[in-house]
Design a protein around this motif. Structure first.
Motif, PDB file in Angstrom:
ATOM      1  N   THR A 259      23.957  58.600  80.420  1.00 24.25           N
ATOM      2  CA  THR A 259      24.341  58.984  81.783  1.00 24.25           C
ATOM      3  C   THR A 259      23.316  59.957  82.355  1.00 24.25           C
ATOM      4  N   ALA A 260      23.547  61.242  82.155  1.00 25.25           N
ATOM      5  CA  ALA A 260      22.623  62.243  82.699  1.00 25.25           C
ATOM      6  C   ALA A 260      21.236  62.089  82.104  1.00 25.25           C
ATOM      7  N   GLY A 261      21.164  61.802  80.804  1.00 25.05           N
ATOM      8  CA  GLY A 261      19.861  61.639  80.165  1.00 25.05           C
ATOM      9  C   GLY A 261      19.083  60.477  80.740  1.00 25.05           C
ATOM     10  N   ARG A 262      19.765  59.380  80.986  1.00 24.23           N
ATOM     11  CA  ARG A 262      19.086  58.192  81.512  1.00 24.23           C
ATOM     12  C   ARG A 262      18.653  58.395  82.960  1.00 24.23           C
ATOM     13  N   TYR A 263      19.471  59.110  83.728  1.00 23.39           N
ATOM     14  CA  TYR A 263      19.115  59.362  85.122  1.00 23.39           C
ATOM     15  C   TYR A 263      17.951  60.350  85.214  1.00 23.39           C
ATOM     16  N   GLY A 264      18.015  61.428  84.449  1.00 24.52           N
ATOM     17  CA  GLY A 264      16.994  62.465  84.554  1.00 24.52           C
ATOM     18  C   GLY A 264      15.699  62.116  83.863  1.00 24.52           C
ATOM     19  N   ASN A 265      15.769  61.228  82.848  1.00 22.09           N
ATOM     20  CA  ASN A 265      14.563  60.894  82.096  1.00 22.09           C
ATOM     21  C   ASN A 265      14.606  59.422  81.722  1.00 22.09           C
ATOM     22  N   SER A 266      14.455  58.584  82.736  1.00 20.98           N
ATOM     23  CA  SER A 266      14.569  57.135  82.537  1.00 20.98           C
ATOM     24  C   SER A 266      13.527  56.658  81.539  1.00 20.98           C
ATOM     25  N   TRP A 267      13.956  55.764  80.641  1.00 21.65           N
ATOM     26  CA  TRP A 267      13.031  55.277  79.617  1.00 21.65           C
ATOM     27  C   TRP A 267      12.629  53.816  79.803  1.00 21.65           C
ATOM     28  N   ASP A 268      13.070  53.190  80.884  1.00 20.16           N
ATOM     29  CA  ASP A 268      12.637  51.817  81.135  1.00 20.16           C
ATOM     30  C   ASP A 268      12.708  51.509  82.632  1.00 20.16           C
ATOM     31  N   HIS A 269      12.158  50.365  83.020  1.00 24.86           N
ATOM     32  CA  HIS A 269      12.153  49.889  84.405  1.00 24.86           C
ATOM     33  C   HIS A 269      11.545  50.930  85.358  1.00 24.86           C
ATOM     34  N   HIS A 270      10.394  51.458  85.022  1.00 26.93           N
ATOM     35  CA  HIS A 270       9.772  52.485  85.855  1.00 26.93           C
ATOM     36  C   HIS A 270       9.134  51.865  87.099  1.00 26.93           C
ATOM     37  N   HIS A 271       9.428  52.457  88.264  1.00 32.77           N
ATOM     38  CA  HIS A 271       8.882  51.980  89.527  1.00 32.77           C
ATOM     39  C   HIS A 271       8.657  53.164  90.457  1.00 32.77           C
TER      40      HIS A 271
ATOM     41  N   ASN B  99      28.149  60.952  71.565  1.00 33.84           N
ATOM     42  CA  ASN B  99      27.028  61.689  72.150  1.00 33.84           C
ATOM     43  C   ASN B  99      26.177  60.792  73.033  1.00 33.84           C
ATOM     44  N   ASP B 100      25.941  59.573  72.576  1.00 32.24           N
ATOM     45  CA  ASP B 100      25.061  58.672  73.325  1.00 32.24           C
ATOM     46  C   ASP B 100      25.698  58.243  74.638  1.00 32.24           C
ATOM     47  N   ILE B 101      26.957  57.829  74.598  1.00 31.11           N
ATOM     48  CA  ILE B 101      27.569  57.268  75.813  1.00 31.11           C
ATOM     49  C   ILE B 101      27.922  58.348  76.830  1.00 31.11           C
ATOM     50  N   LEU B 102      28.211  59.559  76.368  1.00 26.64           N
ATOM     51  CA  LEU B 102      28.600  60.617  77.302  1.00 26.64           C
ATOM     52  C   LEU B 102      27.416  61.386  77.864  1.00 26.64           C
ATOM     53  N   PHE B 103      26.315  61.432  77.152  1.00 27.10           N
ATOM     54  CA  PHE B 103      25.199  62.268  77.587  1.00 27.10           C
ATOM     55  C   PHE B 103      23.892  61.481  77.739  1.00 27.10           C
ATOM     56  N   HIS B 104      23.490  60.788  76.684  1.00 30.87           N
ATOM     57  CA  HIS B 104      22.187  60.117  76.716  1.00 30.87           C
ATOM     58  C   HIS B 104      22.148  58.980  77.725  1.00 30.87           C
TER      59      HIS B 104
END
Length: 576
Positions: free
Chosen positions: A261-273, A254-259
């Motif tokens: 990829t799409a989850g990280r792109y749509g709702n980034s949780w680090d390196h905000h700029h 679940n983490d590698i296929l969804f969280h």
């Protein structure tokens, strides 16, 4: 357009000389250091586990499954070690090969679409760019992603501009799929289809037209991409199904296929700029190639007005990549690095003309001169005046002599660069820039790597640990970092990596109590809080801006547990 004419003897010699320079500059220092934080020890530790356990399908970080990244880099590092038997070489080899692959791809594209001189300019322009060399001398995933995207671009551009060449197209799509199982963004290579459609519909010059009956061959491109992805995805899903009784494997899928990829792109949780984060990146980390912008921008515009598809496709792809990575809040400079080879490609047709212009040669000399002066001044000040920032850096690295060798190295590099500028001057500015950068990379690699290795890699601290372990002793790890387990070279028990430090400490103390005479605990200083009598513990020293300890059961304060909030490093040290 057709394939490039056979190379002359001089062109072949120049090409091989360029590759030799690339091997020397990028390969310098391989074998002289261990993996350095933040990412290198993590990835090498995962690869090491693959080799030792025989499980190449499910990456592990210690006892936990590691689902942050697909396994391609880990496979290549593990395979390199299997063939060479040395982690100091194996962990950097994939980046070196990726760099050479990118240089070969842009050389071939320049040669096919223009001529061999343009191909040489494209490869040289890429090699001279700061970010390209800096990142390919490190063992991160991004150089490999850059290579697979560049290979994908190569296949699509050969097909779209020098075709039809369906095999190149399918190979490009397959390479994009390998990029997907490297970091997930390999599919970006297919964005080239958008400017290609614009070129075809607008009847641009130089674009290949495939004929009305070729639609089904286009569909085989996505199939080739999916085949590449399936090489990992299908065995991984079948393996996870075989572990259906273990929820950790379902969480991994679940983490590698969804969280991640799409989850990280749509709702980034680090390196905000901000959305403009990449503007200084393309200006400064792409130096000195970015010095050509004042000359290439108007030439690109004229080429676009003349409907030159050779410029439209790669230039449009660069813009699409920048837009793609500017949308999410999470941004890092390396995300847009795959655009660099295409920038070198569209710059190369004009480099011969631009390099004859005095303003560009002067700008190149200023660039090397400023860099050399800065290094000379900082190094000289550290050796003579000992300003606070240099003494703090030396202290943080554990240098007893104040880092004398490091500052002397900076003086050497700076003085060499200034000498090159003074000797070659404007007439030979191109050679001055190339020599100045080569001196910096080679001297830094051969001189700084041995100096910084113990403090950067935790090699020194873990050597101390091994010296305190008697035959038959066991070691438990609390609040550890990847470099600790990687450099230990001894069996160890960990109590999780992502688990809160408080819980790790509690489990570790319980484990130690089962055999207190033979079991040691290794831990980060903040994780111990007030629960360990440090007078009875062994101070291991300072590494990676942290203090480390090891202790037996007699140093443990009974009934004490660290506070729940004591489970994170200061922000400045988290990524080390």
């Amino acid at each position: 357009m057709s394939a490039a004419a056979p190379a002359t003897v001089q062109e072949r010699r120049t090409f091989w000389l360029l590759l030799l320079i690339a091997v020397v500059v990028i390969g310098a220092g391989i074998g002289l250091r261990d993996p350095w934080p933040s990412d290198e020890p993590r990835f090498t530790l995962v690869a090491k586990h693959m080799v030792e356990s025989g499980d190449w399908l499910f990456p592990h970080r210690g006892s936990e499954l590691y689902s942050d990244k697909p396994p391609m880099l880990f496979w290549l590092e593990a395979a390199s070690y299997t063939g060479l038997g040395s982690w100091r070489i194996a962990f950097l080899l994939p980046s070196l090969l990726a760099a050479l692959g990118c240089l070969l791809a842009v050389y071939d594209l320049g040669s096919r679409l223009w001529n061999r001189q343009v191909g040489l300019y494209a490869a040289a322009g890429l090699l001279i760019t700061f970010q390209f060399v800096y990142q390919t001398k490190r063992a991160q995933i991004d150089p490999l992603v850059m290579f697979f995207l560049t290979a994908g671009n190569w296949g699509l551009l050969v097909h779209m501009l020098d075709g039809p060449n369906w095999r190149a197209y399918w190979l490009g799509c397959f390479s994009a799929g390998l990029g997907v199982i490297t970091k997930g963004v390999g599919v970006l290579a297919l964005l080239l289809v958008l400017p290609y459609l614009v070129a075809v519909l607008g009847r641009w010059q130089g674009v290949s037209r495939m004929g009305e009956g070729a639609w089904w061959r286009w569909l085989l491109g996505p199939v080739a991409l999916l085949v590449a992805v399936a090489l990992w995805l299908v065995p991984m899903l079948l393996g996870a199904k075989a572990h259906a009784g273990d929820p950790a494997y379902a969480a991994y899928v679940n983490d590698i296929l969804f969280h991640q990829t799409a989850g990280r792109y749509g709702n980034s949780w680090d390196h905000h700029h901000s959305p403009l984060f990449y503007v200084p990146i393309v200006l400064f980390t792409w130096l000195p190639l970015s010095l050509t912008y004042p000359g290439t921008l108007p030439r690109w515009w004229r080429a676009l007005k003349a409907k030159d598809a050779r410029i439209l496709l790669p230039l449009s792809w660069i813009v699409l990549v920048l837009v793609f990575f500017s949308i999410p809040r999470g941004k890092r400079d390396v995300y847009i690095m795959p655009a660099l080879p295409m920038l070198a490609l569209v710059t190369a047709p004009y480099l011969g003309e631009l390099l004859r212009q005095r303003w560009l040669r002067i700008a190149g000399l200023v660039f090397i001169g400023v860099m050399g002066a800065a290094m000379l001044l900082v190094g000289g000040a550290a050796l003579i005046a000992h300003p606070r920032f240099t003494t703090e850096l030396a202290s943080g690295r554990g240098f007893e002599d104040g880092g004398h060798a490091l500052w002397l190295m900076m003086v050497t590099i700076g003085a060499s660069q200034l000498l090159v500028v003074a000797a070659l001057r404007v007439r030979h500015a191109v050679a001055a820039v190339a020599a100045g950068l080569a001196v910096m990379w080679v001297v830094w690699s051969l001189w700084a790597y041995p100096i910084l290795n113990d403090s950067s890699s935790a090699a020194g601290v873990m050597q101390e640990v091994r010296e305190h372990l008697a035959p038959g002793d066991q070691l438990g790890m609390v609040a550890w970092k990847e470099q600790n387990l990687l450099m230990l070279d001894h069996s160890a028990v960990d109590f999780g990596f992502t688990r809160p430090w408080r819980d790790q400490y509690a489990a570790a103390v319980a484990w130690q109590a089962q055999d207190p005479s033979r079991r040691w605990l290794f831990a980060l200083d903040p994780a111990l809080a007030q629960c360990v009598d440090r007078s009875k513990a062994v101070a291991l020293g300072h590494a990676n801006r942290r203090e480390w300890w090891m202790f037996k059961a007699d140093a443990v304060i009974p009934g004490c547990l660290p506070n729940e909030g004591v489970d994170r490093l200061p922000a400045a040290a988290q990524d080390d």
